[in-house]
Design a protein around this motif. Structure first.
Motif, PDB file in Angstrom:
ATOM      1  N   ALA A 179      -4.128  21.563 -38.621  1.00 22.11           N
ATOM      2  CA  ALA A 179      -3.586  22.539 -37.654  1.00 22.11           C
ATOM      3  C   ALA A 179      -2.698  21.821 -36.634  1.00 22.11           C
ATOM      4  CB  ALA A 179      -4.733  23.257 -36.950  1.00 22.11           C
TER       5      ALA A 179
ATOM      6  N   MET B 186      -4.028  14.665 -35.220  1.00 19.59           N
ATOM      7  CA  MET B 186      -4.492  14.858 -33.839  1.00 19.59           C
ATOM      8  C   MET B 186      -4.157  13.618 -33.018  1.00 19.59           C
ATOM      9  SD  MET B 186      -8.243  16.067 -32.453  1.00 19.59           S
ATOM     10  CE  MET B 186      -9.155  14.680 -33.062  1.00 19.59           C
ATOM     11  N   ASP B 187      -3.582  13.858 -31.852  1.00 19.08           N
ATOM     12  CA  ASP B 187      -3.201  12.751 -30.972  1.00 19.08           C
ATOM     13  C   ASP B 187      -4.362  12.437 -30.019  1.00 19.08           C
ATOM     14  OD1 ASP B 187      -2.042  10.964 -29.262  1.00 19.08           O
ATOM     15  OD2 ASP B 187      -0.638  12.404 -28.353  1.00 19.08           O
TER      16      ASP B 187
ATOM     17  N   PRO C 191      -9.437  22.773 -18.352  1.00 19.88           N
ATOM     18  CA  PRO C 191      -8.039  22.305 -18.442  1.00 19.88           C
ATOM     19  C   PRO C 191      -7.004  23.441 -18.486  1.00 19.88           C
ATOM     20  CG  PRO C 191      -9.191  21.890 -20.517  1.00 19.88           C
ATOM     21  CD  PRO C 191     -10.206  22.403 -19.551  1.00 19.88           C
TER      22      PRO C 191
ATOM     23  N   ALA D 193     -15.737  16.513 -26.212  1.00 18.32           N
ATOM     24  CA  ALA D 193     -17.023  17.008 -25.683  1.00 18.32           C
ATOM     25  C   ALA D 193     -17.429  18.301 -26.400  1.00 18.32           C
ATOM     26  CB  ALA D 193     -16.923  17.243 -24.178  1.00 18.32           C
TER      27      ALA D 193
ATOM     28  N   LEU E 198      -9.011  19.646 -37.319  1.00 14.27           N
ATOM     29  CA  LEU E 198      -8.717  18.397 -36.599  1.00 14.27           C
ATOM     30  C   LEU E 198      -7.461  17.686 -37.098  1.00 14.27           C
ATOM     31  CD1 LEU E 198     -12.370  17.015 -36.289  1.00 14.27           C
ATOM     32  CD2 LEU E 198     -10.978  17.999 -34.467  1.00 14.27           C
ATOM     33  N   PHE E 199      -7.136  17.845 -38.395  1.00 13.22           N
ATOM     34  CA  PHE E 199      -6.043  17.038 -38.954  1.00 13.22           C
ATOM     35  C   PHE E 199      -4.853  17.839 -39.495  1.00 13.22           C
ATOM     36  CE2 PHE E 199     -10.050  14.657 -39.536  1.00 13.22           C
ATOM     37  CZ  PHE E 199      -9.779  13.622 -38.653  1.00 13.22           C
TER      38      PHE E 199
ATOM     39  N   PHE F  99     -12.235  16.702 -23.013  1.00 15.48           N
ATOM     40  CA  PHE F  99     -12.778  18.069 -23.115  1.00 15.48           C
ATOM     41  C   PHE F  99     -12.898  18.487 -24.589  1.00 15.48           C
ATOM     42  CE2 PHE F  99     -11.069  18.111 -18.801  1.00 15.48           C
ATOM     43  CZ  PHE F  99     -12.092  18.735 -18.091  1.00 15.48           C
ATOM     44  N   ILE F 100     -11.884  18.123 -25.373  1.00 14.83           N
ATOM     45  CA  ILE F 100     -11.885  18.492 -26.802  1.00 14.83           C
ATOM     46  C   ILE F 100     -13.048  17.797 -27.505  1.00 14.83           C
ATOM     47  CG2 ILE F 100     -10.537  18.461 -28.950  1.00 14.83           C
ATOM     48  CD1 ILE F 100      -8.009  18.251 -27.085  1.00 14.83           C
TER      49      ILE F 100
ATOM     50  N   ALA G 174      -3.738  12.356 -26.228  1.00 16.89           N
ATOM     51  CA  ALA G 174      -3.251  13.585 -25.576  1.00 16.89           C
ATOM     52  C   ALA G 174      -4.092  13.883 -24.326  1.00 16.89           C
ATOM     53  CB  ALA G 174      -3.356  14.751 -26.555  1.00 16.89           C
TER      54      ALA G 174
ATOM     55  N   HIS H 218      -6.497  15.794 -21.757  1.00 17.36           N
ATOM     56  CA  HIS H 218      -7.701  16.619 -21.921  1.00 17.36           C
ATOM     57  C   HIS H 218      -8.478  16.318 -23.208  1.00 17.36           C
ATOM     58  CE1 HIS H 218      -5.831  18.734 -18.675  1.00 17.36           C
ATOM     59  NE2 HIS H 218      -4.895  19.278 -19.428  1.00 17.36           N
TER      60      HIS H 218
ATOM     61  N   GLU I 184      -2.979  19.833 -27.641  1.00 18.16           N
ATOM     62  CA  GLU I 184      -4.154  19.543 -28.472  1.00 18.16           C
ATOM     63  C   GLU I 184      -5.388  20.361 -28.064  1.00 18.16           C
ATOM     64  OE1 GLU I 184      -4.256  17.679 -31.129  1.00 18.16           O
ATOM     65  OE2 GLU I 184      -2.332  16.627 -31.004  1.00 18.16           O
ATOM     66  N   THR I 185      -5.379  20.843 -26.828  1.00 19.61           N
ATOM     67  CA  THR I 185      -6.546  21.581 -26.315  1.00 19.61           C
ATOM     68  C   THR I 185      -6.854  22.817 -27.161  1.00 19.61           C
ATOM     69  OG1 THR I 185      -5.674  20.906 -24.187  1.00 19.61           O
ATOM     70  CG2 THR I 185      -7.579  22.328 -24.128  1.00 19.61           C
TER      71      THR I 185
ATOM     72  N   ARG J  42      -7.435  22.965 -30.089  1.00 22.24           N
ATOM     73  CA  ARG J  42      -8.460  22.649 -31.106  1.00 22.24           C
ATOM     74  C   ARG J  42      -9.857  23.075 -30.660  1.00 22.24           C
ATOM     75  NH1 ARG J  42      -5.454  20.021 -34.737  1.00 22.24           N
ATOM     76  NH2 ARG J  42      -3.771  18.770 -33.874  1.00 22.24           N
ATOM     77  N   ILE J  43     -10.050  23.287 -29.373  1.00 18.54           N
ATOM     78  CA  ILE J  43     -11.350  23.775 -28.889  1.00 18.54           C
ATOM     79  C   ILE J  43     -11.623  25.166 -29.473  1.00 18.54           C
ATOM     80  CG2 ILE J  43     -12.645  24.480 -26.820  1.00 18.54           C
ATOM     81  CD1 ILE J  43     -11.238  22.238 -25.293  1.00 18.54           C
TER      82      ILE J  43
ATOM     83  N   LEU K 116     -15.660  24.441 -21.130  1.00 13.80           N
ATOM     84  CA  LEU K 116     -14.911  23.184 -21.305  1.00 13.80           C
ATOM     85  C   LEU K 116     -13.439  23.436 -21.677  1.00 13.80           C
ATOM     86  CD1 LEU K 116     -17.638  21.083 -23.134  1.00 13.80           C
ATOM     87  CD2 LEU K 116     -16.619  20.545 -20.921  1.00 13.80           C
TER      88      LEU K 116
END
Lengths: 243, 58
Positions: A43, B1-2, A116, B13, A40-41, B10-11, B5, B7, A51-52, A54-55, A112
């Motif tokens: 990478a 982490m922004d 996106p 969730a 979360l902080f 989704f992150i 940002a 989506h 940012e997606t 991070r999923i 999820l």
């Protein structure tokens, strides 16, 4: 082999479990704290996915763990059928709910992530469909244990189902190579090494280790519970026989 | 982490659902373990013994 067989004895196993449980639990907590911090902080955001990306740190380890747990179940089932090891079917049975949870998480977080990135939650491509089949295999395996009252019969039938279902594991792994899928091809476990930058690969591997140790911690406890539940059943049967 | 940002819902969730499912899984295994141990202790305290193989065959 003799050293391995020693742990076929449930009493020996319970002693080993008592020793390992606090250590494995502590390592799991440390790995999750470090892994989540890195994910979360530390990478960086991906140049394309932003940012997606991070999923990935919760989706990919859940998928790896779902496959790993099924492999453990299939191996335990093989040992149960071939060697009739007294703990083998217990190991397979107690792993199933954990594998089901990991597979469920990989499907939900994948959906999820898909919305996106692909513009849709779900497509029936080879990787997603084979992963969904794995989810159904876990449900089917657990349903057998629920439906059959005689534990020996349930163990035998569920072991066969687990072994037959194992064919799905390599299908999941190679689905992205064998078929044209929307899902991206393998980028970590490749013949010519990972195709991911270390800044993203390291948090991913730490989270992968965290999920693996979580499985180990939960499996040890679930195994102990199952051994005790069988002891309890025998005692209840003995008590009922006295009446 | 922004956090602003696109989506981000989704992150978040994904992380929240993962945490909830793993906490429920862990809690269910721990609770079942305690229930079985309690029942086992109660029966042991009441003097119950495990059925011997010889008895089981009768």
């Amino acid at each position: 082999m003799a050293r391995f067989e020693k742990f076929a004895n449930p009493t020996q196993f319970l002693r080993l479990q008592g020793f390992l449980q606090p250590w494995v639990t502590a390592i799991t907590i440390i790995l999750f704290v470090v892994g989540l911090y890195l994910s979360l902080f530390v990478a960086p955001a991906d140049y394309q996915q932003k940012e997606t990306v991070r999923i990935m740190f919760v989706h990919v380890p859940a998928a790896w763990a779902g496959l790993m747990v099924y492999t453990v179940m299939a191996l335990s089932s093989a040992v149960a059928i071939i060697f009739r090891h007294p703990l083998a079917d217990v190991a397979a049975k107690s792993a199933a709910p954990i594998g089901l949870a990991f597979t469920f998480l990989s499907l939900v977080t994948g959906a999820l992530w898909g919305k996106p990135m692909w513009g849709t939650y779900w497509v029936w491509d080879a990787r997603l469909t084979s992963m969904f089949v794995l989810f159904l295999l876990y449900l089917g395996y657990m349903a057998i244990w629920q439906a059959i009252e005689d534990p020996h019969r349930a163990a035998r039938i569920s072991s066969i189902v687990a072994l037959v279902g194992f064919i799905n594991v390599p299908i999941i792994k190679f689905s992205v190579d064998w078929w044209n899928t929307l899902h991206q091809p393998a980028s970590v476990f490749k013949m010519n090494g990972p195709a991911i930058s270390p800044s993203i690969l390291i948090p991913l591997l730490v989270m992968g280790a965290a999920y693996s140790f979580l499985f180990l911690a939960l499996h040890l406890l679930a195994l102990k519970t199952e051994v005790n539940a069988r002891k309890l059943r025998q005692m209840q049967l003995a008590e009922a026989g006295k009446v | 982490m922004d956090l602003n940002a696109p989506h981000m819902n989704f992150i978040l969730a994904c992380y929240i659902i993962s945490a909830v499912v793993l906490v429920i899984l862990t809690a269910s295994i721990v609770i079942r373990s305690r229930q079985v141990e309690k029942k086992l202790d109660r029966l042991t305290a009441a003097g119950a013994r495990r059925r011997r193989k010889a008895d089981a065959g009768k």
